[in-house]
Write a protein that holds these residues in place. Structure first.
Motif, PDB file in Angstrom:
ATOM      1  N   ILE A 149       0.836  -1.212   0.000  1.00 28.47           N
ATOM      2  CA  ILE A 149       0.000   0.000   0.000  1.00 28.47           C
ATOM      3  C   ILE A 149       0.870   1.262   0.000  1.00 28.47           C
ATOM      4  O   ILE A 149       0.568   2.236  -0.699  1.00 28.47           O
ATOM      5  N   ASN A 150       1.941   1.218   0.761  1.00 27.20           N
ATOM      6  CA  ASN A 150       2.792   2.403   0.914  1.00 27.20           C
ATOM      7  C   ASN A 150       3.811   2.596  -0.204  1.00 27.20           C
ATOM      8  O   ASN A 150       4.582   3.553  -0.182  1.00 27.20           O
ATOM      9  N   GLY A 151       3.858   1.665  -1.140  1.00 22.20           N
ATOM     10  CA  GLY A 151       4.802   1.817  -2.240  1.00 22.20           C
ATOM     11  C   GLY A 151       6.237   1.537  -1.867  1.00 22.20           C
ATOM     12  O   GLY A 151       7.163   2.108  -2.441  1.00 22.20           O
ATOM     13  N   ASP A 152       6.430   0.620  -0.916  1.00 21.82           N
ATOM     14  CA  ASP A 152       7.780   0.288  -0.463  1.00 21.82           C
ATOM     15  C   ASP A 152       8.349  -0.830  -1.360  1.00 21.82           C
ATOM     16  O   ASP A 152       8.450  -1.984  -0.962  1.00 21.82           O
ATOM     17  N   TYR A 153       8.725  -0.429  -2.575  1.00 21.27           N
ATOM     18  CA  TYR A 153       9.098  -1.392  -3.615  1.00 21.27           C
ATOM     19  C   TYR A 153      10.572  -1.234  -3.988  1.00 21.27           C
ATOM     20  O   TYR A 153      11.113  -0.141  -3.936  1.00 21.27           O
ATOM     21  N   ARG A 175      -7.141  -2.384  -0.195  1.00 21.41           N
ATOM     22  CA  ARG A 175      -6.736  -3.254  -1.300  1.00 21.41           C
ATOM     23  C   ARG A 175      -6.751  -2.489  -2.630  1.00 21.41           C
ATOM     24  O   ARG A 175      -5.933  -2.719  -3.505  1.00 21.41           O
ATOM     25  N   LYS A 176      -7.684  -1.555  -2.734  1.00 21.53           N
ATOM     26  CA  LYS A 176      -7.741  -0.732  -3.945  1.00 21.53           C
ATOM     27  C   LYS A 176      -6.472   0.116  -4.073  1.00 21.53           C
ATOM     28  O   LYS A 176      -5.877   0.233  -5.149  1.00 21.53           O
ATOM     29  N   LEU A 177      -6.080   0.666  -2.950  1.00 21.73           N
ATOM     30  CA  LEU A 177      -4.862   1.471  -2.918  1.00 21.73           C
ATOM     31  C   LEU A 177      -3.643   0.615  -3.270  1.00 21.73           C
ATOM     32  O   LEU A 177      -2.753   1.038  -4.023  1.00 21.73           O
ATOM     33  N   ALA A 178      -3.624  -0.585  -2.731  1.00 23.33           N
ATOM     34  CA  ALA A 178      -2.519  -1.504  -3.022  1.00 23.33           C
ATOM     35  C   ALA A 178      -2.470  -1.785  -4.531  1.00 23.33           C
ATOM     36  O   ALA A 178      -1.399  -1.734  -5.151  1.00 23.33           O
ATOM     37  N   PHE A 179      -3.634  -2.054  -5.114  1.00 26.15           N
ATOM     38  CA  PHE A 179      -3.675  -2.359  -6.549  1.00 26.15           C
ATOM     39  C   PHE A 179      -3.201  -1.144  -7.365  1.00 26.15           C
ATOM     40  O   PHE A 179      -2.462  -1.287  -8.352  1.00 26.15           O
ATOM     41  N   PHE A 180      -3.590   0.032  -6.941  1.00 27.65           N
ATOM     42  CA  PHE A 180      -3.156   1.253  -7.597  1.00 27.65           C
ATOM     43  C   PHE A 180      -1.626   1.361  -7.592  1.00 27.65           C
ATOM     44  O   PHE A 180      -0.990   1.661  -8.612  1.00 27.65           O
ATOM     45  N   GLN A 181      -1.046   1.100  -6.440  1.00 25.05           N
ATOM     46  CA  GLN A 181       0.428   1.146  -6.320  1.00 25.05           C
ATOM     47  C   GLN A 181       1.079   0.094  -7.228  1.00 25.05           C
ATOM     48  O   GLN A 181       2.115   0.343  -7.858  1.00 25.05           O
ATOM     49  N   LEU A 182       0.487  -1.105  -7.253  1.00 23.50           N
ATOM     50  CA  LEU A 182       1.052  -2.173  -8.087  1.00 23.50           C
ATOM     51  C   LEU A 182       1.058  -1.758  -9.551  1.00 23.50           C
ATOM     52  O   LEU A 182       2.034  -1.948 -10.278  1.00 23.50           O
ATOM     53  N   LYS A 188       3.946  -0.923 -12.405  1.00 16.08           N
ATOM     54  CA  LYS A 188       3.881  -1.856 -13.535  1.00 16.08           C
ATOM     55  C   LYS A 188       4.098  -3.308 -13.130  1.00 16.08           C
ATOM     56  O   LYS A 188       4.697  -4.093 -13.870  1.00 16.08           O
ATOM     57  N   ILE A 189       3.617  -3.641 -11.948  1.00 16.59           N
ATOM     58  CA  ILE A 189       3.677  -5.029 -11.505  1.00 16.59           C
ATOM     59  C   ILE A 189       2.407  -5.718 -11.964  1.00 16.59           C
ATOM     60  O   ILE A 189       1.300  -5.253 -11.681  1.00 16.59           O
ATOM     61  N   ASP A 190       2.557  -6.807 -12.712  1.00 17.00           N
ATOM     62  CA  ASP A 190       1.361  -7.436 -13.264  1.00 17.00           C
ATOM     63  C   ASP A 190       1.117  -8.859 -12.777  1.00 17.00           C
ATOM     64  O   ASP A 190       0.247  -9.568 -13.299  1.00 17.00           O
ATOM     65  N   ALA A 191       1.841  -9.270 -11.753  1.00 19.11           N
ATOM     66  CA  ALA A 191       1.585 -10.577 -11.130  1.00 19.11           C
ATOM     67  C   ALA A 191       2.286 -10.589  -9.782  1.00 19.11           C
ATOM     68  O   ALA A 191       3.240  -9.841  -9.563  1.00 19.11           O
ATOM     69  N   LEU A 192       1.792 -11.446  -8.893  1.00 15.09           N
ATOM     70  CA  LEU A 192       2.332 -11.458  -7.541  1.00 15.09           C
ATOM     71  C   LEU A 192       2.641 -12.872  -7.066  1.00 15.09           C
ATOM     72  O   LEU A 192       1.919 -13.818  -7.380  1.00 15.09           O
TER      73      LEU A 192
END
Lengths: 325, 325, 325, 325
Positions: free
Chosen positions: C48-52, C85-92, C96-100
């Protein structure tokens, strides 16, 4: 079927961690059923020589965690003859032993099969060997401990490999089976594994050293002792000759792989099988090796168990390659 | 004396467990005193090649428990020449490094001594070697870990020796020093230890096998790698030739002795010495190896530290003999 | 199905040994297939926080042998809401992450299931928990290491129990599952195991202490942390009240069970599953947890995997009783 | 001085790893000198009750590597009275034991001192305790093993602390001595150590949590069990109350610290001391505890050995602080 009253238990062939846990389980389960138990020392040699001792609860106290075998093990050439087996049977009768639990590998079961065929005594076998090379069980007693010993040793070797940018060729046990090498190769993040079952190991390694990434700071190659091209020293010479700039070292792990405190899995496996062996004898079973397949006790006739042709999981070989890229 | 502003730290020679704990201590203590720290990678080779990296707190996080050395180690033939050392000094000046902490063994300190004599840079040495063969410290960083690795390995080997009534000849490291062999011989209950410092080892072993107790179920002989009669295989051949009835096996422990997580003692020793090294440089000390003698920090000039002649405690040799009777 | 280009990988829930080996396998396998890999730190909270952080080969060097998780783990209350979860999906999407690949336990998969249902992103789960309480795999990543940690600890405790003729009540982890307790009970030669799944543990123990053998020099009782009667201290109080002559002690093993270098089995399991996770995503799979059942990769929908009801093998309970008689 | 013919050996007080190695050394050295040796089981309680057994070479085979004590240990209230000691002496005479080796801690030596004063029997003591709190020896038998057990446990805990950004408060043994805590604090890279000997521990920790670096991903605090502010749970409550945002956990290591295979150092120390104890008795020594100080055997009268006031090395406390900054 006659009622069993006195079970003889022995270990034979190379020792493996967990044999003591199996002995303990056989003894305690037999006593639980009010049976007598006799320990036969030094395998078939002791069986012929009358090296017997009655076992009680205390005999197996505080041994579940110990490597090796308190009953000792030995090779017997006498037992390979019909006369030797006849003598062994005579001794067993003399000591009123009317059933046997044999803990060992394929040589042990070959002997057990002949004894049971030539003489009237039920024998149940338990797979005790670090090599994991028997049909009829997912794992043999001692294998899990041995692979952890290997992985712990390779972790140490990697420390020094990393510090000096070296390639280490590490030889592990397994006789003509690559199962120790393969699994420890995955677990130790090895560059390559050279297995007796495949032709490709050395070629793949050489190709990779020539065409692969040059920036790796350390490389571990696991070689099974039965590997076709020769042992680790021979592989080392080949690598050094072709790649003199790679600082290549050889380490033969050797006998540390046979000893040590058994892992949880080996103790559980040994306990389950020792318990099941007595149950099996009580139910009238004979001439079978017990194993655990898919979590359940499995019964395999000796002649089938010893015809091992351990299959190498090809995906695992691929995984070693992919994960060390 | 000029104020030190930037300390260079490096590891050289064979790696040993605890080197990382020493690096961590040097870095953190320097930062505590608001000094800069530069990591020099691959020992003297990296010093010449300019393989430098600034170190901060994070650089040494979570390394106290890791074997090997994050700064890597290497041998340098260039540094053995005055030109090489001049080049090294040039690189150090270029990177504004005005003091050094050298972690290693006698080769490391020989180099450090020459560098400090030929060029104006203070150098403090820390004893990092598993061999424990330096004057100026009761123990070297890595020795305690190495002897525990040996003892753990021999414990495993004893399991299988006991199970098969075998004699095992185990070769341990130590170069021309028997200190690893002696202490691990006592701790593993060995029958004999064969040391490079004494002539008597092999004779005593042979005498004992001939005239001693015959009822021993297993025997462990520890051989130091530098033992005069030759390595463990040679000793094994001599024993086998004279005592063909003894089931004799050889095991070379090899490189597992250099790696692994450092013991508590090695981490404490490394931490204390790393801390003291920075303090010593701040106080204007140079050209000395730091050690711990009788619990206190000791300072020994490089020329004295490297002239090691490790004394063998004769009572310890006697203890091995008496306790394995 | 769209082509996957960038796989995000994360760990969530309680950490377990082998998670790093799984991360390494995911990263290396993805790179092998020329895919990108992004590490998501601190589980759903970091998602969610964009810690990528982008991962490369080096990111996962030398971690196969390390406990814990380099990607860290955390609990997220935000992710339990649709907005989170919506926020998490937005960050993903933003990254440009398309699978987990999600590594964790039932809480992790509950979240993964909802995310995959509410938003268009394929998720594959890997079972990373020491509790072994998931349907869809014979073993979870970390379980084998945890049970060995327990057995090693109980071996130590038994030393002192034997020396002082004590009864030790040892509490092990497992939340509402007795699988750690049962297996370690067999492997440590425990007198009794008290499991959350059965009512009988305490009664059986009390009966045995009253009517069983009096000559036992030490007794170990393993209590699962979720055991119905209360924790080990409560059990200890009950035993002490009824049997004041038995020197009874309590030991809570605690968090040491979550850490440590993974065993060979856990590293192999993690490596196989990490490899298979990337293969599964490439094949278009989603919403499934991967496991190994009977030696083969198995695919279980999240909703089924999390409905665990770990069956207790009754023969194993019997074995504990019989073998400690 | 009369010629000694039969040495009694016993262990008393809390058990410690290496006691078996000491027993082995006493027995084998006595036999080497053609003396008899009698094992006295369960310490002073067994001495009074006549729980004696003759020891031979085999009695101590294969025990050097085992934790605990084969002679068992117990507390005796009877022995604290003159009548009890008189009874003990009567039993010793009855069994023709004319000298004693007592292995234990301060309670053991207090008893040994009184016995030796009130009755005519020479007693030599060996320091067997994990606490290292005796004057007259640099290290006690068991201390080195215990601190390694602690460090290995904290390494595991750190894995999970790192993964979850937690602060762990770990309580270690040591009664009223902080020596275990201090050394393991250095070796495990702890944030702080709270010792019974100093007032400042908790204040320093609180100050640091408030004013120190906020970016630390994990923190380990080692608390000695005798710490003044209360045990680890109390410290945990104080920290949680003041810093609710720090995820704080408590772990009590407990009895695992008393058991386990002794380290190399403990086995060597125990072997040297056991050997020296018999030599000392033969030389007519009595009423002394043997230790090793600065590498040499040291003799300390019982009354002095038990008046321990373990000094805390202040530099070590500083090192913990500096290195964890």
């Amino acid at each position: 079927m006659t009622q069993i009253k006195n079970i003889g238990v022995f270990t034979s062939g190379g020792d493996s961690p967990g044999m003591n846990a199996a002995i303990r389980a056989v003894v305690r389960t037999a006593l639980y059923h009010d049976l007598q138990v006799t320990g036969i020392r030094r395998g078939y040699e002791g069986m012929i020589n009358g090296d017997y001792e009655p076992m009680n609860r205390k005999s197996v106290s505080n041994i579940i965690q110990r490597g090796g075998t308190i009953l000792k093990s030995a090779r017997s050439t006498d037992f390979q003859t019909p006369e030797g087996r006849k003598l062994a049977f005579f001794q067993l009768k003399k000591h009123k032993i009317d059933a046997l639990v044999a803990i060992g590998g394929d040589g042990t079961f070959t002997g057990a099969k002949l004894l049971g065929e030539e003489h009237d005594i039920p024998v149940i076998g338990l797979p005790g060997t670090i090599d994991n090379d028997l049909i009829g069980t997912d794992f043999t007693i001692g294998y899990d401990t041995a692979i952890n010993t290997v992985v712990n040793a390779v972790d140490k070797i990697r420390d020094t490999a990393e510090s000096h940018d070296r390639l280490f060729i590490v030889e592990v046990m397994g006789r003509d089976s690559g199962l120790i090498a393969l699994r420890t190769g995955v677990a130790s993040g090895a560059e390559s594994v050279l297995l007796p079952e495949t032709d490709l190991g050395l070629d793949a390694l050489m190709y990779r050293l020539e065409h692969g990434r040059k920036d790796k700071s350390s490389r571990i190659v696991i070689v099974a002792e039965g590997e076709r091209e020769g042992g680790a020293f021979e592989i080392g010479d080949i690598v050094k000759a072709k790649f003199p700039n790679i600082d290549t070292r050889v380490s033969i792990l050797g006998h540390i792989q046979r000893g040590g405190r058994p892992t949880c899995m080996d103790r559980v496996l040994a306990s389950r099988l020792g318990y099941a062996a007595v149950e099996a004898l009580k139910e009238g079973r004979r001439g079978e090796m017990l194993g655990v397949i898919h979590g359940e006790i499995a019964y395999t006739p000796f002649e089938k168990a010893i015809k091992h042709s351990p299959e190498i999981n090809k995906t695992m070989v691929k995984i070693v390659e992919v994960l060390s890229l």
